[in-house]
Design an enzyme around this catalytic site. Structure first.
Site, PDB file in Angstrom:
ATOM      1  N   GLY A  31     -10.468 -14.347  -0.173  1.00 46.57           N
ATOM      2  CA  GLY A  31     -10.633 -14.650  -1.597  1.00 46.57           C
ATOM      3  C   GLY A  31     -10.621 -13.660  -2.450  1.00 46.57           C
ATOM      4  N   GLY A  36      -1.762  -8.797  -4.571  1.00 44.96           N
ATOM      5  CA  GLY A  36      -1.525  -8.588  -3.246  1.00 44.96           C
ATOM      6  C   GLY A  36      -1.573  -9.510  -2.127  1.00 44.96           C
ATOM      7  N   HIS A  37      -2.524 -10.637  -2.503  1.00 42.42           N
ATOM      8  CA  HIS A  37      -2.703 -11.653  -1.764  1.00 42.42           C
ATOM      9  C   HIS A  37      -1.541 -12.698  -1.989  1.00 42.42           C
ATOM     10  CE1 HIS A  37      -7.012 -10.599  -2.307  1.00 42.42           C
ATOM     11  NE2 HIS A  37      -6.988 -10.956  -0.900  1.00 42.42           N
ATOM     12  N   GLY A 147      -1.837  -7.625   5.034  1.00 37.96           N
ATOM     13  CA  GLY A 147      -1.419  -6.564   4.027  1.00 37.96           C
ATOM     14  C   GLY A 147      -1.421  -5.309   4.603  1.00 37.96           C
ATOM     15  N   GLN A 153      -6.629  -2.707  10.350  1.00 36.24           N
ATOM     16  CA  GLN A 153      -6.902  -3.863  10.552  1.00 36.24           C
ATOM     17  C   GLN A 153      -5.876  -4.544  11.251  1.00 36.24           C
ATOM     18  OE1 GLN A 153      -9.315  -7.238   8.253  1.00 36.24           O
ATOM     19  NE2 GLN A 153      -7.126  -7.610   7.580  1.00 36.24           N
ATOM     20  N   LEU A 184      -4.594  -2.512  -5.148  1.00 36.52           N
ATOM     21  CA  LEU A 184      -5.096  -3.671  -5.522  1.00 36.52           C
ATOM     22  C   LEU A 184      -6.151  -3.958  -4.439  1.00 36.52           C
ATOM     23  CD1 LEU A 184      -2.589  -6.033  -7.057  1.00 36.52           C
ATOM     24  CD2 LEU A 184      -3.875  -4.390  -8.225  1.00 36.52           C
ATOM     25  N   SER A 186     -10.181  -6.535  -4.049  1.00 39.10           N
ATOM     26  CA  SER A 186     -11.079  -7.239  -4.571  1.00 39.10           C
ATOM     27  C   SER A 186     -12.093  -6.697  -5.292  1.00 39.10           C
ATOM     28  CB  SER A 186     -11.645  -8.381  -3.669  1.00 39.10           C
ATOM     29  OG  SER A 186     -10.566  -9.119  -3.394  1.00 39.10           O
ATOM     30  N   ARG A 187     -12.303  -5.454  -4.754  1.00 34.58           N
ATOM     31  CA  ARG A 187     -13.854  -4.560  -4.842  1.00 34.58           C
ATOM     32  C   ARG A 187     -13.575  -3.505  -6.314  1.00 34.58           C
ATOM     33  NH1 ARG A 187     -13.948  -4.468   1.046  1.00 34.58           N
ATOM     34  NH2 ARG A 187     -15.826  -5.459   1.832  1.00 34.58           N
TER      35      ARG A 187
HETATM   36  O1  PAF Z   1      -8.490  -8.588   5.252  1.00 34.37           O
HETATM   37  C1  PAF Z   1      -9.456  -9.631   4.965  1.00 34.37           C
HETATM   38  O2  PAF Z   1      -9.473 -10.108   3.915  1.00 34.37           O
HETATM   39  C2  PAF Z   1     -10.279 -10.069   6.155  1.00 34.37           C
HETATM   40  O3  PAF Z   1     -10.513  -9.035   7.027  1.00 34.37           O
HETATM   41  C3  PAF Z   1      -9.679 -11.209   7.131  1.00 34.37           C
HETATM   42  C4  PAF Z   1      -8.193 -10.747   7.813  1.00 34.37           C
HETATM   43  C5  PAF Z   1      -9.406 -12.251   6.190  1.00 34.37           C
HETATM   44  C6  PAF Z   1     -10.608 -11.464   8.204  1.00 34.37           C
HETATM   45  O4  PAF Z   1     -11.671 -11.998   7.739  1.00 34.37           O
END
Ligand code: PAF
Length: 282
Positions: A31, A36-37, A147, A153, A184, A186-187
């Protein structure tokens, strides 16, 4: 757009689509959407007939003392954005429906997870892999989009999907940046004005490494030292967590930049931990 809140609802909806022959794309998120999202969602929407966006601040990926309790939330705004970006379903479960009180099963890719961010966030990727695997299983998605800012990740999730023979394609999108180059996140809203003013130097330092590579420098240690020198001069408020040059898929350290090499970093500005990276091309 439908809002679903339980794993069973998501599973049933996605199964209905599958039976109807519709392909599904998944964008897992926590969220507080930025551009970017939105780029992940719009891209994912082009890859399949149906788009699921999950919005779940996953407690399992936060360590003690991390920012779970203050992680920014704006569900109303996020819902409007997901809908505008073409989501068919927004999946917003609560922690108790995602994790039973006696939840005991974890997915880990330990060798990759202990490098880079894993050094200061030891259980982080175990939490990420576990929730992402749950989302893959519930949605049975054909493709999932992540992303490149969280490079480690996506590399770990790719490895997990490959090792467990998951029938899902992992796609990534470039890092979305502010006009001055700050990645970008969220933090970013937690940065004080003087920290925000210096934060753009993170990306400038990484770009400096590419300039040196363009001029023939290949020694990874010298490149890292040059970036650190830049940051010492221009990012005095920053506190380094790590800066590494690694193989982009295996995340193993690289000595010489003779092939595309990931230079990745995490830097604290005040209490905010920012990550960024660049693919260095020889
Ligand atoms: O990148 C993120 O926002 C989180 O690590 C994810 C992939 C949604 C898993 O909770």
């Amino acid at each position: 757009m439908e809002i679903l809140t339980t794993p069973q609802e998501l599973r049933e909806q996605c199964l209905d689509w599958r039976v109807a022959g519709l392909t599904v794309a998944l964008v897992p998120t926590m969220g507080c959407y930025h551009l970017g999202h939105q780029s992940l969602m719009r891209h994912a929407g082009e890859l399949a007939r149906r788009l699921v966006v999950s919005l779940f601040v996953n407690p399992a990926q936060f360590g003690p003392g991390e920012d779970l309790d203050i992680y920014p939330k704006n569900v109303e705004r996020d819902t409007a954005i997901a809908e505008a970006c073409g989501a068919d379903v927004l999946f917003t479960p609560s922690p108790d429906v995602m994790y039973a009180p006696d939840h005991a099963t974890w997915v880990d890719v330990p060798e990759m997870a202990k490098k880079l961010c894993g050094q200061s966030r030891p259980a982080h990727f175990r939490g990420v892999c576990t929730v992402v695997l749950k989302l893959f299983l519930l949605s049975q998605a054909d493709v999932a989009v992540f992303g490149n800012k969280d490079w480690q990740q996506q590399a770990i999730i790719r490895r997990m999907a490959r090792d467990l023979n998951m029938p899902i394609r992992i796609e990534t999108r470039p890092i979305a940046r502010e006009a001055d180059g700050l990645a970008l996140s969220s933090r970013n809203i937690f940065l004080a004005p003087e920290e925000r003013a210096q934060a753009l130097e993170i990306q400038r330092g990484l770009q400096h490494a590419q300039e040196l590579v363009n001029h023939g420098e290949k020694d990874a240690v010298l490149l890292q030292k040059a970036v650190l020198r830049c940051w010492t001069e221009r990012l005095p408020l920053g506190r380094l967590d790590y800066l590494v040059a690694v193989h982009p898929e295996t995340l193993e350290p690289v000595i010489c930049v003779e092939a595309p090499t990931l230079m990745a970093c995490a830097v604290y500005l005040g209490k905010v931990r920012l990550i960024d990276n660049i693919l260095l091309y020889p």
